[in-house]
Design a protein around this motif. Structure first.
Motif, mmCIF file in Angstrom:
data_model
loop_
_atom_site.group_PDB
_atom_site.id
_atom_site.type_symbol
_atom_site.label_atom_id
_atom_site.label_comp_id
_atom_site.label_asym_id
_atom_site.label_seq_id
_atom_site.Cartn_x
_atom_site.Cartn_y
_atom_site.Cartn_z
ATOM 1 N N THR A 192 0.815 -1.210 0.000
ATOM 2 C CA THR A 192 0.000 0.000 0.000
ATOM 3 C C THR A 192 0.848 1.259 0.000
ATOM 4 O O THR A 192 0.347 2.322 0.277
ATOM 5 C CB THR A 192 -0.935 0.018 1.225
ATOM 6 O OG1 THR A 192 -0.139 0.003 2.414
ATOM 7 C CG2 THR A 192 -1.894 -1.147 1.210
ATOM 8 N N ALA A 193 2.137 1.135 -0.297
ATOM 9 C CA ALA A 193 3.015 2.307 -0.269
ATOM 10 C C ALA A 193 2.508 3.345 -1.262
ATOM 11 O O ALA A 193 2.402 3.078 -2.441
ATOM 12 C CB ALA A 193 4.446 1.914 -0.599
ATOM 13 N N LEU A 197 3.983 9.193 4.047
ATOM 14 C CA LEU A 197 5.010 8.354 3.447
ATOM 15 C C LEU A 197 4.511 6.934 3.223
ATOM 16 O O LEU A 197 4.916 6.273 2.270
ATOM 17 C CB LEU A 197 6.255 8.322 4.337
ATOM 18 C CG LEU A 197 6.862 9.683 4.676
ATOM 19 C CD1 LEU A 197 7.991 9.528 5.695
ATOM 20 C CD2 LEU A 197 7.341 10.381 3.419
ATOM 21 N N ALA A 198 3.660 6.439 4.130
ATOM 22 C CA ALA A 198 3.129 5.081 4.025
ATOM 23 C C ALA A 198 1.844 4.987 4.824
ATOM 24 O O ALA A 198 1.682 5.673 5.835
ATOM 25 C CB ALA A 198 4.142 4.067 4.553
ATOM 26 N N ILE A 199 0.939 4.151 4.352
ATOM 27 C CA ILE A 199 -0.321 3.874 5.052
ATOM 28 C C ILE A 199 -0.476 2.374 5.128
ATOM 29 O O ILE A 199 -0.301 1.675 4.119
ATOM 30 C CB ILE A 199 -1.528 4.492 4.316
ATOM 31 C CG1 ILE A 199 -1.440 6.013 4.312
ATOM 32 C CG2 ILE A 199 -2.841 4.023 4.947
ATOM 33 C CD1 ILE A 199 -2.511 6.695 3.471
ATOM 34 N N MET A 200 -0.792 1.883 6.313
ATOM 35 C CA MET A 200 -1.067 0.461 6.514
ATOM 36 C C MET A 200 -2.462 0.355 7.111
ATOM 37 O O MET A 200 -2.838 1.187 7.937
ATOM 38 C CB MET A 200 -0.026 -0.145 7.450
ATOM 39 C CG MET A 200 1.385 -0.066 6.885
ATOM 40 S SD MET A 200 2.673 -0.335 8.119
ATOM 41 C CE MET A 200 2.721 1.269 8.904
ATOM 42 N N THR A 201 -3.218 -0.634 6.701
ATOM 43 C CA THR A 201 -4.578 -0.789 7.201
ATOM 44 C C THR A 201 -4.833 -2.220 7.620
ATOM 45 O O THR A 201 -4.136 -3.148 7.204
ATOM 46 C CB THR A 201 -5.608 -0.388 6.132
ATOM 47 O OG1 THR A 201 -5.505 -1.286 5.022
ATOM 48 C CG2 THR A 201 -5.407 1.046 5.659
ATOM 49 N N PRO A 207 -8.102 -4.722 10.077
ATOM 50 C CA PRO A 207 -9.444 -4.730 10.655
ATOM 51 C C PRO A 207 -9.561 -3.718 11.795
ATOM 52 O O PRO A 207 -8.887 -3.827 12.807
ATOM 53 C CB PRO A 207 -9.602 -6.159 11.177
ATOM 54 C CG PRO A 207 -8.587 -6.963 10.433
ATOM 55 C CD PRO A 207 -7.450 -6.022 10.186
ATOM 56 N N GLY A 208 -10.375 -2.694 11.593
ATOM 57 C CA GLY A 208 -10.647 -1.716 12.637
ATOM 58 C C GLY A 208 -9.498 -0.777 12.960
ATOM 59 O O GLY A 208 -9.564 -0.053 13.955
ATOM 60 N N CYS A 209 -8.446 -0.766 12.139
ATOM 61 C CA CYS A 209 -7.301 0.091 12.486
ATOM 62 C C CYS A 209 -6.531 0.513 11.247
ATOM 63 O O CYS A 209 -6.639 -0.074 10.185
ATOM 64 C CB CYS A 209 -6.371 -0.630 13.450
ATOM 65 S SG CYS A 209 -5.628 -2.127 12.768
ATOM 66 N N SER A 210 -5.766 1.592 11.431
ATOM 67 C CA SER A 210 -4.834 2.030 10.397
ATOM 68 C C SER A 210 -3.622 2.623 11.087
ATOM 69 O O SER A 210 -3.685 3.033 12.250
ATOM 70 C CB SER A 210 -5.471 3.058 9.461
ATOM 71 O OG SER A 210 -5.745 4.265 10.150
ATOM 72 N N ALA A 211 -2.525 2.657 10.365
ATOM 73 C CA ALA A 211 -1.304 3.302 10.845
ATOM 74 C C ALA A 211 -0.669 3.976 9.646
ATOM 75 O O ALA A 211 -0.750 3.484 8.524
ATOM 76 C CB ALA A 211 -0.347 2.286 11.463
ATOM 77 N N ASP A 212 -0.074 5.130 9.900
ATOM 78 C CA ASP A 212 0.609 5.795 8.807
ATOM 79 C C ASP A 212 1.855 6.492 9.318
ATOM 80 O O ASP A 212 1.959 6.811 10.501
ATOM 81 C CB ASP A 212 -0.314 6.781 8.087
ATOM 82 C CG ASP A 212 -0.838 7.875 8.980
ATOM 83 O OD1 ASP A 212 -0.110 8.865 9.212
ATOM 84 O OD2 ASP A 212 -1.980 7.761 9.462
#
Length: 196
Positions: free
Chosen positions: A7-8, A118-122, A124-129
């Motif tokens: 997902t970069a 710069l990056a997004i990670m996803t 279940p019920g959460c994300s981090a970037d």
């Protein structure tokens, strides 16, 4: 969480809204975690899978300063944690407090605060970037290299989602960036003069 290389993104930038904020208030003390939350307050994976588009849409809405649009992506009871040892650090409880935080950041930086994703990670019920955050304190020389006047740090944001909206967010920094983040938001310049 999904594979971050899958997902970069192409880097995108969000700026803090510059709307006038209500009177500044101190962050609320830490509230107890919601029922069923894991230690530290972040629920383990569960619920619908958050998409990259949802994360981008939430950031775009926040950059507009339009409360009605922002409320489509951020829960009215959103909780947000800002790390560090400075006047903006602490928990913000509710959408109004969170928007006040963003307006204060915009004012203190003279509208220069920006986050380049710069990056997004996803998952279940959460994300981090990860974001590259830059800013210059209002009223300081444009060419200043002082960490009290110029912000240049990588941050991460861990967000918990429910029914398509962010219910909790936590900012984070590591190493020298943590020090730089606290220095920038501190009320004093490196020479000891008071900043706005």
């Amino acid at each position: 969480m999904s594979d971050p290389t899958a997902t970069a993104p192409t880097a995108t930038t969000t700026t803090a809204p510059t709307a006038t904020a209500p009177a500044a208030t101190a962050p609320a003390p830490a509230a107890p975690a919601p029922a069923g939350a894991a230690p530290g307050g972040v629920e383990p994976g569960g619920g619908e899978v958050v998409t990259r588009d949802q994360v981008e849409a939430a950031y775009r809405a926040l950059a507009t300063g339009d409360r009605a649009l922002i409320a489509r992506h951020y829960d009215p009871q959103v909780r947000w944690l800002v790390p560090g040892d400075h006047p903006l650090a602490g928990w913000y409880e509710g959408l109004d407090a969170f928007l006040d935080l963003m307006a204060r950041a915009g004012k203190l930086s003279g509208g220069t605060f920006a986050m380049q994703r710069l990056a997004i990670m996803t998952g279940p019920g959460c994300s981090a970037d990860l974001t590259h955050n830059t800013a210059r304190r209002a009223g300081t020389p444009q060419d200043s290299a002082s960490p009290f006047e110029r912000l240049d740090a990588v941050m991460f944001h861990l967000m918990r989602w429910r029914q398509g909206r962010i219910v909790e967010g936590r900012d984070g920094t590591f190493g020298d960036d943590a020090t730089a983040f606290s220095q920038f938001w501190s009320p004093l310049a490196g020479d000891g003069t008071r900043l706005p």
